[in-house]
Design an enzyme around this catalytic site. Structure first.
Site, mmCIF file in Angstrom:
data_model
loop_
_atom_site.group_PDB
_atom_site.id
_atom_site.type_symbol
_atom_site.label_atom_id
_atom_site.label_comp_id
_atom_site.label_asym_id
_atom_site.label_seq_id
_atom_site.Cartn_x
_atom_site.Cartn_y
_atom_site.Cartn_z
ATOM 1 N N GLU A 1 0.732 -0.982 0.025
ATOM 2 C CA GLU A 1 0.034 -0.010 -0.195
ATOM 3 C C GLU A 1 0.974 1.399 -0.072
ATOM 4 O O GLU A 1 0.710 2.020 0.779
ATOM 5 C CB GLU A 1 -0.694 -0.112 1.209
ATOM 6 C CG GLU A 1 -1.874 -1.351 1.136
ATOM 7 C CD GLU A 1 -2.871 -1.428 2.065
ATOM 8 O OE1 GLU A 1 -2.894 -0.665 2.884
ATOM 9 O OE2 GLU A 1 -3.274 -2.458 2.056
ATOM 10 N N GLU A 14 -4.499 -9.086 -1.334
ATOM 11 C CA GLU A 14 -5.026 -8.664 0.009
ATOM 12 C C GLU A 14 -6.538 -8.242 0.029
ATOM 13 O O GLU A 14 -6.930 -7.262 -0.232
ATOM 14 C CB GLU A 14 -4.123 -7.950 0.602
ATOM 15 C CG GLU A 14 -4.097 -8.002 2.268
ATOM 16 C CD GLU A 14 -3.336 -6.894 2.966
ATOM 17 O OE1 GLU A 14 -2.024 -6.691 2.702
ATOM 18 O OE2 GLU A 14 -3.798 -5.897 3.879
#
Ligand SMILES: *[C@@H]1O[C@H](CO)[C@@H](O)[C@H](O)[C@H]1NC(C)=O
Ligand SMILES: *[C@@H]1O[C@H](CO)[C@@H](O)[C@H](O)[C@H]1NC(C)=O
Length: 485
Positions: free
Chosen positions: A216, A318
């Site tokens: 991220e 994810e």
């Protein structure tokens, strides 16, 4: 639905007349195998495996399709074959200028992952700057997964080693929106991960399929007061590190290991990041990973079109949320399969609290509770749609389908969000849509309370159609034999 002149059809007709709900929808499954070969379902090991990595029962539950008795309950194994191993960023030694790791005041200690490269003195992995003995539990679970059949392994990083970062804090920069990897360590981060991949190959018996150097990275939730490891990378830095990652794997003779990028938090960020990469960084990338934290939103189909144009596959690497019922999971997973077309789909923490876990657990306290309903909902997919199958279009927003060419078997997973109703499945597009009169095995999980992956032998093909009565919020899986594309 079709009303046939058969006893089953007659009984069903009577049942429909007596049943209060009369809605009745038909979906036609496509026979076009256009979305690539399914690689599998997975889970990330950090942080649960660092706490519970020695437990064989958990390995059986997640990485086999056996039934295992767990906490007194018989549980169907999820059969996951994709494993994400987290390269830690933490160490507790003092480096040569006297500095030590800076720890966020809010750090959760079970989220501090042991790193292997302890200081900047030497890049030689056999030197005393490296410690290959740490992180035994996470490695143990990866080995247990492999011995049970897991065959895709991804090495991923939440933060570079703390001493490579600007503030020596592996939770992130003081302002989470700023880069935390120091410019002179861009290559060191790649050298770190490439050496873990080499050690895994030579000493752990694990050949990673891919290495993901970011987590991220564009988001700014990371920061020096974070509760976990994290690191912001702006897009031009990702571009540079991606190229270093490819080069350093090649330098160690690991050219067969893909570089995956960038594990952005959302589909839209993944699109923007990929579009920002220059041709060298795109050419260094072997697969695009995205996270699924945009849930019901985001331009999944735009990301698919963009990446398909580059000839790469996509993983949803994810996904997680706090809805233990599985309702959010099934809804978002179906959106992914219909619009994003990933070739693998990876849940985040298998054991966690607050509704996040597939098994409820307090990882920090080391205690394990009950299997959540979300577990059974996920199993409706993972136990049936298996590696090597083709994902097909299910013909509606509530249906996904997959085809097993070697077994000539069609898998259908459908959910009914509306009133209780019959859902009809039409296989007439196939050159052979099963054998009329044949049994269609089915499994059902009722979101809320009721069936939890219960199986039934009460459904039969009539011509090239079959149907089933769905209560509201039921997820069902069907397996149809003797289907030919
Ligand atoms: C892409 O960017 C990198 C720096 O990140 C640079 O070294 C490389 O030359 C660029 N490639 C092209 C084709 O411009
Ligand atoms: C059906 O469910 C039972 C547990 O209730 C299980 O033992 C059995 O293996 C299941 N059969 C199939 C085909 O899934």
């Amino acid at each position: 639905m079709q009303h046939q002149c058969s006893l089953v059809g007659l009984l069903l007709s009577v049942f429909i007349l007596l049943s209060p709900a009369t809605a009745d929808e038909t979906t036609t499954i496509s026979n076009a195998a256009t979305y690539g070969t399914w690689e599998g379902w997975g889970v990330s090991l950090a942080w649960w495996a660092a706490a519970f990595g020695q437990q064989d029962d958990l390995a059986d539950i997640f990485f086999t399709t056996k039934w295992t008795t767990f906490n007194g309950v018989s549980v169907p194994g999820l059969g996951l074959n994709v494993v994400r191993y987290n390269a830690g960023a933490c160490s507790w030694n003092t480096v040569s200028d006297g500095s030590t790791m800076v720890v966020s005041p809010d750090m959760i200690s079970s989220r501090q992952m042991d790193g292997f490269w302890k200081d900047w003195n030497s890049a030689d992995p056999t030197s005393s700057s490296w410690d290959w003995t740490v992180d035994t539990n996470q490695r143990a679970m990866m080995t247990k997964a492999q011995s049970r059949g897991a065959n895709y392994f991804e090495l991923f990083s939440n933060s570079p080693m703390w001493w490579m970062t600007t503030n020596h804090n592996p939770s992130g920069n003081d302002a989470g929106g700023n880069n935390n990897l120091q410019a002179w360590n861009y290559d060191q981060h790649a050298i770190y991960l490439a050496n873990i991949a080499l050690e895994a190959k030579n000493s752990w018996g694990i050949t990673f399929t891919s290495v993901e150097p970011f987590n991220e990275p564009y988001d700014s939730w990371t920061g020096s007061t974070g509760t976990q490891e994290g690191c912001h990378f702006d897009r031009s830095t990702q571009n540079e590190v991606t190229i270093y990652m490819r080069d350093e794997l090649n330098n160690l003779g690991l050219s067969g290991i893909l570089v995956s990028t960038s594990d952005e938090n959302t589909y839209d960020q993944a699109k923007a990041t990929w579009s920002s990469f220059n041709s060298t960084a795109q050419g260094s990338t072997g697969r695009v990973n995205t996270h699924g934290y945009q849930y019901q939103d985001g331009d999944r189909s735009g990301l698919y079109s963009l990446i398909k144009g580059s000839g790469l596959s996509i993983w949803n690497s994810e996904y997680g949320e706090d809805d233990a019922t599985g309702e959010q999971l099934v809804s978002n997973l179906i959106l992914d399969l219909i619009w994003l077309h990933p070739t693998a789909w990876v849940y985040w923490q298998a054991l966690d609290g607050g509704g996040w876990g597939l098994i409820d657990a307090d990882v920090e306290a080391g205690t394990i509770g009950a299997v959540s309903q979300k577990y059974y909902v996920l199993g409706q997919f993972t136990r049936h749609i298996r590696e090597g199958m083709f994902i097909l279009s299910g013909g509606s927003d509530y249906t996904v389908a997959a085809y097993d060419a070697s077994a000539q078997k069609l898998i259908i997973v459908a959910v009914n969000w509306g009133s209780a109703q019959y859902l009809n499945f039409d296989l007439s597009s196939f050159s052979q849509g099963g054998v009329s009169g044949a049994l269609v095995n089915r499994w059902a999980t009722q979101i809320g309370s009721g069936d939890q992956y219960a199986n039934f032998t009460d459904t039969y093909l009539s011509g090239t159609k079959f149907w089933s009565y769905f209560a509201t919020n039921v997820v069902m899986t069907f397996e149809v034999d003797n289907v030919k594309l």
